[in-house]
Design a protein around this motif. Sequence first.
Motif, mmCIF file in Angstrom:
data_model
loop_
_atom_site.group_PDB
_atom_site.id
_atom_site.type_symbol
_atom_site.label_atom_id
_atom_site.label_comp_id
_atom_site.label_asym_id
_atom_site.label_seq_id
_atom_site.Cartn_x
_atom_site.Cartn_y
_atom_site.Cartn_z
ATOM 1 N N MET A 109 0.828 -1.210 0.000
ATOM 2 C CA MET A 109 0.000 0.000 0.000
ATOM 3 C C MET A 109 0.865 1.264 0.000
ATOM 4 O O MET A 109 0.628 2.208 -0.738
ATOM 5 C CB MET A 109 -0.920 -0.012 1.229
ATOM 6 N N LYS A 110 1.904 1.249 0.844
ATOM 7 C CA LYS A 110 2.806 2.394 0.917
ATOM 8 C C LYS A 110 3.544 2.583 -0.411
ATOM 9 O O LYS A 110 3.771 3.706 -0.857
ATOM 10 C CB LYS A 110 3.805 2.188 2.058
ATOM 11 N N THR A 111 3.900 1.456 -1.028
ATOM 12 C CA THR A 111 4.599 1.543 -2.319
ATOM 13 C C THR A 111 3.707 2.179 -3.381
ATOM 14 O O THR A 111 4.151 3.011 -4.175
ATOM 15 C CB THR A 111 5.016 0.128 -2.782
ATOM 16 N N SER A 112 2.444 1.825 -3.377
ATOM 17 C CA SER A 112 1.501 2.400 -4.340
ATOM 18 C C SER A 112 1.338 3.900 -4.129
ATOM 19 O O SER A 112 1.300 4.693 -5.087
ATOM 20 C CB SER A 112 0.140 1.714 -4.213
ATOM 21 N N LEU A 113 1.262 4.305 -2.854
ATOM 22 C CA LEU A 113 1.136 5.741 -2.556
ATOM 23 C C LEU A 113 2.364 6.516 -3.017
ATOM 24 O O LEU A 113 2.260 7.646 -3.512
ATOM 25 C CB LEU A 113 0.914 5.937 -1.048
ATOM 26 N N ARG A 114 3.534 5.892 -2.830
ATOM 27 C CA ARG A 114 4.760 6.558 -3.276
ATOM 28 C C ARG A 114 4.778 6.725 -4.792
ATOM 29 O O ARG A 114 5.185 7.774 -5.316
ATOM 30 C CB ARG A 114 5.975 5.745 -2.834
ATOM 31 N N LEU A 115 4.349 5.672 -5.498
ATOM 32 C CA LEU A 115 4.318 5.756 -6.959
ATOM 33 C C LEU A 115 3.352 6.838 -7.442
ATOM 34 O O LEU A 115 3.654 7.617 -8.353
ATOM 35 C CB LEU A 115 3.923 4.401 -7.558
ATOM 36 N N ILE A 116 2.174 6.868 -6.808
ATOM 37 C CA ILE A 116 1.189 7.888 -7.178
ATOM 38 C C ILE A 116 1.728 9.286 -6.902
ATOM 39 O O ILE A 116 1.554 10.211 -7.695
ATOM 40 C CB ILE A 116 -0.128 7.645 -6.409
ATOM 41 N N SER A 117 2.400 9.454 -5.769
ATOM 42 C CA SER A 117 2.986 10.753 -5.418
ATOM 43 C C SER A 117 4.044 11.179 -6.438
ATOM 44 O O SER A 117 4.116 12.343 -6.840
ATOM 45 C CB SER A 117 3.613 10.704 -4.016
ATOM 46 N N CYS A 118 4.860 10.225 -6.851
ATOM 47 C CA CYS A 118 5.904 10.525 -7.848
ATOM 48 C C CYS A 118 5.278 10.969 -9.168
ATOM 49 O O CYS A 118 5.724 11.927 -9.805
ATOM 50 C CB CYS A 118 6.787 9.296 -8.074
ATOM 51 N N PHE A 119 4.204 10.231 -9.587
ATOM 52 C CA PHE A 119 3.518 10.594 -10.819
ATOM 53 C C PHE A 119 2.935 12.001 -10.738
ATOM 54 O O PHE A 119 2.992 12.788 -11.696
ATOM 55 C CB PHE A 119 2.401 9.586 -11.124
ATOM 56 N N LEU A 120 2.337 12.340 -9.586
ATOM 57 C CA LEU A 120 1.740 13.667 -9.424
ATOM 58 C C LEU A 120 2.783 14.773 -9.499
ATOM 59 O O LEU A 120 2.508 15.886 -9.964
ATOM 60 C CB LEU A 120 0.993 13.739 -8.084
ATOM 61 N N VAL A 121 4.009 14.485 -9.018
ATOM 62 C CA VAL A 121 5.090 15.478 -9.060
ATOM 63 C C VAL A 121 5.663 15.606 -10.469
ATOM 64 O O VAL A 121 5.950 16.709 -10.962
ATOM 65 C CB VAL A 121 6.199 15.103 -8.055
ATOM 66 N N VAL A 122 5.810 14.478 -11.157
ATOM 67 C CA VAL A 122 6.483 14.464 -12.462
ATOM 68 C C VAL A 122 5.565 14.913 -13.592
ATOM 69 O O VAL A 122 6.000 15.581 -14.530
ATOM 70 C CB VAL A 122 7.045 13.054 -12.748
ATOM 71 N N LEU A 123 4.280 14.564 -13.532
ATOM 72 C CA LEU A 123 3.361 14.844 -14.634
ATOM 73 C C LEU A 123 3.327 16.311 -15.068
ATOM 74 O O LEU A 123 3.318 16.603 -16.276
ATOM 75 C CB LEU A 123 1.946 14.376 -14.269
ATOM 76 N N PRO A 124 3.313 17.302 -14.130
ATOM 77 C CA PRO A 124 3.299 18.705 -14.574
ATOM 78 C C PRO A 124 4.537 19.101 -15.376
ATOM 79 O O PRO A 124 4.499 20.065 -16.149
ATOM 80 C CB PRO A 124 3.220 19.498 -13.257
ATOM 81 N N LEU A 125 5.643 18.338 -15.166
ATOM 82 C CA LEU A 125 6.878 18.655 -15.888
ATOM 83 C C LEU A 125 6.895 18.059 -17.288
ATOM 84 O O LEU A 125 7.738 18.431 -18.116
ATOM 85 C CB LEU A 125 8.090 18.146 -15.095
#
Length: 401
Positions: free
Chosen positions: A1-17
């Motif tokens: 679960m924590k791994t999934s949250l980390r992946l989602i967080s990374c996507f949210l940070v990277v996507l605007p770039l």
Amino acid sequence: MKTSLRLISCFLVVLPLLTGCWDRQELNQLGIMLGLGIDKEGDKIKVSAQVVVPSEISSKSGGGRGTPVTQYQATADSMLEAIQKLTETSPRRIFMSHVRILVFGEEYAREEGIYDVMEALMREPTVRPDYYVMVARKTQASNVLDLLTPLENIPAEKLFNSLDVSAKIWSPTTTVTGDELMDTMLSPGIQPVITGVEIIGNRSKSGEKSNIESIEVSARLNTTGLSVFKKDKLIGWLTEEESKGFNYVKGNVKTTVGHVDCPKTEGTVTMKTLRTSTDRKVKFTRGEPVMNLKVKNVSSIGSVECKFQIGSMTAIRELEKLSEERLVELMKNSVNSVRRKFHVDIFGFGQEIYQSNPKYFKKVEGNWDQHFEDLEVKYEANSQIRRVGTLDDSFQNELKE
């Protein structure tokens, strides 16, 4: 679960770039403008855009059958409206990032003023302010941009390079970029000066390709003299000698060629300026400013067209003194002529006083042009001849009868 949250967080940070090329513009959809002309047509503004024809300058496409540039024109109430309106005739959107030269027609510069156009170009984010500004003398800007030139296929490039070279090796001309011109118009104690360009020869054939298909062209572009402005409106022109003096006063001269009369005999001695600089200082005497100008000039002898012996230090000193007198004469005549004919400070004396004593200048800023006419100016020149060429004395005395 924590791994999934980390992946989602990374996507949210990277996507605007990862926005991609959202503002990309394909080259085959753009008309690249290198020259921009501004003229008056009735109560409206006429824009002339010199646009590159890619197929004619590309070696791969076997160019050369037609002209390397074409010109589009449009008339509107403002410059940017007219540029947008160019799409009525141009199959491509006009791209302004590569403008090399901006030419104002003399009539427009005299009657309308150039500030509105300059502000619009400075405000436009796609336009770089390093283009050169010129004034079309006795003609319209559209005629200048319509003329095909030898050596340089693209007339706007010819104008840019010709002015750049001329300002470096021939003292009556000077370069003014868009940002420098805007800064001059907004700065206290100085009025703008812009180099002029005129058409020499048969204007009716200037836009034809035949103009560059013979050794002696029918029409050519010639950079000539400096135009004088009051605020943003053209008020007159300097002669070649006055333009030389202006550039010496301003410290714009890099290298040039000039002559002095031969001592005690008829003829001239031509001297090549190797380097020159102008020191400008303001001193206050009894509460009033005095402008001190000192030119340092290092030159070599180019030719001796008289029976004058130059193979001694005494002769060299005599020529140096004549050169110093000539430099002072050029500067003094230029300043006095501008005072008499135009009554505006194009030399930036007011700017020097402002930097030296802001409080004093604030008192006289409102009527500085009147104070400029009464300003005491002192001139000094120091000339050194470092070389006499590969000959000492001229062979003229040894010519057979």
